[in-house]
Motif scaffolding. Structure first.
Motif, PDB file in Angstrom:
ATOM      1  N   SER A   1       0.841  -1.189   0.000  1.00 46.99           N
ATOM      2  CA  SER A   1       0.000   0.000   0.000  1.00 46.99           C
ATOM      3  C   SER A   1       0.880   1.244   0.000  1.00 46.99           C
ATOM      4  O   SER A   1       1.976   1.254   0.569  1.00 46.99           O
ATOM      5  CB  SER A   1      -0.908   0.020   1.230  1.00 46.99           C
ATOM      6  N   HIS A   2       0.387   2.274  -0.661  1.00 46.29           N
ATOM      7  CA  HIS A   2       1.085   3.551  -0.664  1.00 46.29           C
ATOM      8  C   HIS A   2       0.189   4.571   0.018  1.00 46.29           C
ATOM      9  O   HIS A   2      -0.779   5.060  -0.569  1.00 46.29           O
ATOM     10  CB  HIS A   2       1.403   3.987  -2.095  1.00 46.29           C
ATOM     11  N   ASP A   3       0.479   4.864   1.271  1.00 51.76           N
ATOM     12  CA  ASP A   3      -0.281   5.845   2.034  1.00 51.76           C
ATOM     13  C   ASP A   3       0.473   7.167   2.051  1.00 51.76           C
ATOM     14  O   ASP A   3       1.704   7.195   1.942  1.00 51.76           O
ATOM     15  CB  ASP A   3      -0.516   5.364   3.467  1.00 51.76           C
ATOM     16  N   VAL A   4      -0.262   8.253   2.184  1.00 51.88           N
ATOM     17  CA  VAL A   4       0.342   9.580   2.153  1.00 51.88           C
ATOM     18  C   VAL A   4      -0.235  10.429   3.267  1.00 51.88           C
ATOM     19  O   VAL A   4      -1.314  10.158   3.786  1.00 51.88           O
ATOM     20  CB  VAL A   4       0.097  10.278   0.794  1.00 51.88           C
ATOM     21  N   ASP A   5       0.498  11.456   3.635  1.00 54.67           N
ATOM     22  CA  ASP A   5       0.039  12.421   4.627  1.00 54.67           C
ATOM     23  C   ASP A   5       0.726  13.746   4.334  1.00 54.67           C
ATOM     24  O   ASP A   5       1.766  13.781   3.656  1.00 54.67           O
ATOM     25  CB  ASP A   5       0.365  11.938   6.039  1.00 54.67           C
ATOM     26  N   GLY A   6       0.176  14.834   4.844  1.00 53.66           N
ATOM     27  CA  GLY A   6       0.796  16.117   4.570  1.00 53.66           C
ATOM     28  C   GLY A   6       0.206  17.235   5.388  1.00 53.66           C
ATOM     29  O   GLY A   6      -0.802  17.071   6.081  1.00 53.66           O
ATOM     30  N   THR A   7       0.848  18.385   5.300  1.00 56.40           N
ATOM     31  CA  THR A   7       0.431  19.611   5.961  1.00 56.40           C
ATOM     32  C   THR A   7       0.506  20.742   4.941  1.00 56.40           C
ATOM     33  O   THR A   7       1.444  20.795   4.148  1.00 56.40           O
ATOM     34  CB  THR A   7       1.352  19.926   7.157  1.00 56.40           C
ATOM     35  N   LEU A   8      -0.473  21.646   4.990  1.00 55.82           N
ATOM     36  CA  LEU A   8      -0.585  22.704   3.990  1.00 55.82           C
ATOM     37  C   LEU A   8      -0.579  24.064   4.665  1.00 55.82           C
ATOM     38  O   LEU A   8      -1.135  24.238   5.745  1.00 55.82           O
ATOM     39  CB  LEU A   8      -1.888  22.524   3.202  1.00 55.82           C
ATOM     40  N   GLU A   9       0.052  25.053   4.014  1.00 54.17           N
ATOM     41  CA  GLU A   9       0.059  26.419   4.539  1.00 54.17           C
ATOM     42  C   GLU A   9       0.256  27.392   3.382  1.00 54.17           C
ATOM     43  O   GLU A   9       0.906  27.068   2.381  1.00 54.17           O
ATOM     44  CB  GLU A   9       1.172  26.585   5.576  1.00 54.17           C
ATOM     45  N   VAL A  10      -0.310  28.581   3.523  1.00 52.84           N
ATOM     46  CA  VAL A  10      -0.074  29.673   2.588  1.00 52.84           C
ATOM     47  C   VAL A  10       1.062  30.526   3.143  1.00 52.84           C
ATOM     48  O   VAL A  10       1.015  30.955   4.302  1.00 52.84           O
ATOM     49  CB  VAL A  10      -1.339  30.518   2.377  1.00 52.84           C
ATOM     50  N   VAL A  11       2.072  30.762   2.327  1.00 53.40           N
ATOM     51  CA  VAL A  11       3.225  31.585   2.717  1.00 53.40           C
ATOM     52  C   VAL A  11       3.371  32.679   1.669  1.00 53.40           C
ATOM     53  O   VAL A  11       3.808  32.426   0.546  1.00 53.40           O
ATOM     54  CB  VAL A  11       4.511  30.752   2.815  1.00 53.40           C
ATOM     55  N   GLY A  12       2.959  33.894   2.028  1.00 55.81           N
ATOM     56  CA  GLY A  12       2.984  34.982   1.062  1.00 55.81           C
ATOM     57  C   GLY A  12       2.058  34.701  -0.100  1.00 55.81           C
ATOM     58  O   GLY A  12       0.867  34.434   0.085  1.00 55.81           O
ATOM     59  N   ASP A  13       2.599  34.691  -1.310  1.00 57.04           N
ATOM     60  CA  ASP A  13       1.822  34.402  -2.512  1.00 57.04           C
ATOM     61  C   ASP A  13       1.935  32.945  -2.942  1.00 57.04           C
ATOM     62  O   ASP A  13       1.496  32.588  -4.045  1.00 57.04           O
ATOM     63  CB  ASP A  13       2.280  35.296  -3.671  1.00 57.04           C
TER      64      ASP A  13
END
Length: 468
Positions: free
Chosen positions: A221-233
């Motif tokens: 299995s290929h599982d994924v995870d992540g975190t997202l943020e806006v930095v400037g533009d």
């Protein structure tokens, strides 16, 4: 932005803790202090609109409002009017509005728009292989602005895990999308991808970006995870799971990749035992996991990485077997770590520590309230926490235990300055907050879940606290 997230409510027992620990790196867990006032309030009548859907993969239901954003079609920049977003956290907190069982699924992340609307994302309540990602935007008064669902390009189980809004009000949703799912000898093997969706302030779907991966062994299995943020533009994604390297990807507002860098995690930190990550306003990356020097017990660890992926500073904290649950990047570039410790079998303690931007420890203490804590930031840069508070059960309840939703605001020293509790009511009155976020006007957005009338399912709850 995801200081913390949870897919469902775990039935935990509240750890019995002594009072506040003094705000210093050498604070003792036995030191007691004053507790903030808390109160329980009934759930007021909520207001909502019924979402609609048209396209099987995405559906937007924009509604008009005089304080909503409008988008300039030539520049793609939103203009906002009519909203007072002055940060004001003065007076007593109260539950401004709430919605019980009305969202299409459980919330995994929340944030606010520049005009103060609440934005929540999650995974719909459906069968395991037919879940969709959803996004709901509500006005400060609880009216539904617009909503969208995403069923993925393959129609399998998908779910939103993070959300970030830029200064112009554009909404970016991080989705785990299932590409394939096969059952081999009663074991499910799934291949998943990270997808970012961009919506205009009025709900219009603008683009979809999918993270590419090298071919995987079909037997795994290929599982994924992540975190997202806006930095400037730009939009910054930190991704990776299991033994895969942690990657920092930067996109522009059109969805084009500007940079991809590898996070130089020390060799003493096992990649499979990285727990949480966060992104600072300057694009720096924080990662927490387990550090093992080759002898003795593994130690909880945190590291800060610059935009090029190089290590800026590193530190250990807590005791062996402690585990970080959330990282909160504060206004000046410092970081607050929330971690859990199993003091005795079935008895968990929550601890928090703040590191300054250079890695120095500002304070450490044991959080005296709540189970299964989630963290967020208020508009003034102070910490917010949400969780559950165990209470005596009344004769009208089906269970002999009760758990109320709890939310707390901290001062700059990390000590709770206010707290509120919400009782869900019969037949079970058992639930907790799993996501908390600050709005620019000082309000606090809280999402959680509670046990439904069937005594087994988890139902979504969304509310907004204000001050008077």
């Amino acid at each position: 932005m995801r200081p913390a997230r949870a897919a469902a409510l775990a039935l935990l027992t509240l750890a019995a803790c002594s009072g506040d620990v003094a705000t210093s790196p050498t604070a003792s867990p036995g030191t007691t202090g004053p507790l903030p006032a808390t109160s329980s309030e009934p759930d007021p009548t909520s207001t909502s609109d019924t979402p609609s859907s048209s396209d099987p993969s995405t559906s937007d239901t924009p509604t008009s409002d005089p304080s909503a954003s409008t988008t300039d079609a030539t520049t793609g920049i939103a203009e906002t009017t009519g909203a007072d977003t002055t940060c004001a956290m003065v007076g007593s907190p109260f539950l401004k509005w709430s919605s019980a069982g009305e969202l299409p699924g459980l919330v995994t992340a929340a944030t606010a728009t520049p005009t103060g609307d609440s934005v929540v994302v999650g995974r719909t309540l459906a069968t395991e292989n037919a879940q969709d990602a959803f996004l709901s935007v509500h006005s400060p008064d609880g009216d539904l602005r617009w909503t969208a669902t995403y069923a993925g390009a393959h129609g399998l189980a998908d779910g939103a895990i993070d959300v970030a809004v830029d200064a112009a009000g554009f909404v970016h949703v991080l989705v785990v999308e299932t590409v394939s799912m096969t059952v081999v000898e009663e074991e499910t093997i799934a291949d998943r991808r990270l997808v970012i969706l961009r919506h205009a302030p009025d709900g219009a779907s603008l683009w979809r970006w999918e993270q590419a991966y090298p071919p995987q062994d079909p037997a795994m299995s290929h599982d994924v995870d992540g975190t997202l943020e806006v930095v400037g533009d730009t939009i910054v994604l930190v991704s990776g799971t299991g033994t895969a390297p942690r990657i920092r990807t930067v996109l522009d507002r059109f969805g084009d990749v500007l940079a991809v860098t590898s996070i130089a995690v020390p060799k003493e930190v096992e990649l499979a035992k990285i727990w949480v990550s966060a992104i600072g306003s300057d694009g720096s990356v924080y990662v927490s996991g387990e550090f093992f020097a080759g002898q003795g017990e593994p130690t909880p660890w945190i590291g800060r990485f610059d935009g090029d992926g190089s290590l800026a500073w590193t530190a250990t904290f807590g005791m062996a077997n402690d585990r970080a649950e959330a990282l909160l990047v504060v206004a000046n570039g410092g970081i607050v770590t929330l971690w859990v410790r199993e003091a005795n079998p079935g008895e968990d303690q929550r601890w928090i520590r703040r590191h300054e931007p250079d890695g120095d420890v500002a304070w450490t203490w044991q959080f005296p309230f709540g189970a299964q804590l989630a963290g967020g930031l208020a508009c003034d840069g102070t910490g917010l926490f949400g969780g559950g508070v165990e209470k005596p059960a009344g004769p009208q309840l089906q269970w002999d235990q009760r758990m109320d939703l709890g939310v707390w605001g901290l001062n700059t020293g990390g000590v709770p300055r206010w707290g509120q509790e919400h009782e869900f009511g019969p037949p079970y009155s058992y639930g907790a907050a799993t996501v908390v976020a600050g709005a620019p006007d000082g309000d606090v957005i809280v999402a959680g879940s509670y046990i439904g009338d069937d005594g087994a399912s988890h139902q979504p709850w969304l509310g907004r606290y204000s001050f008077e």
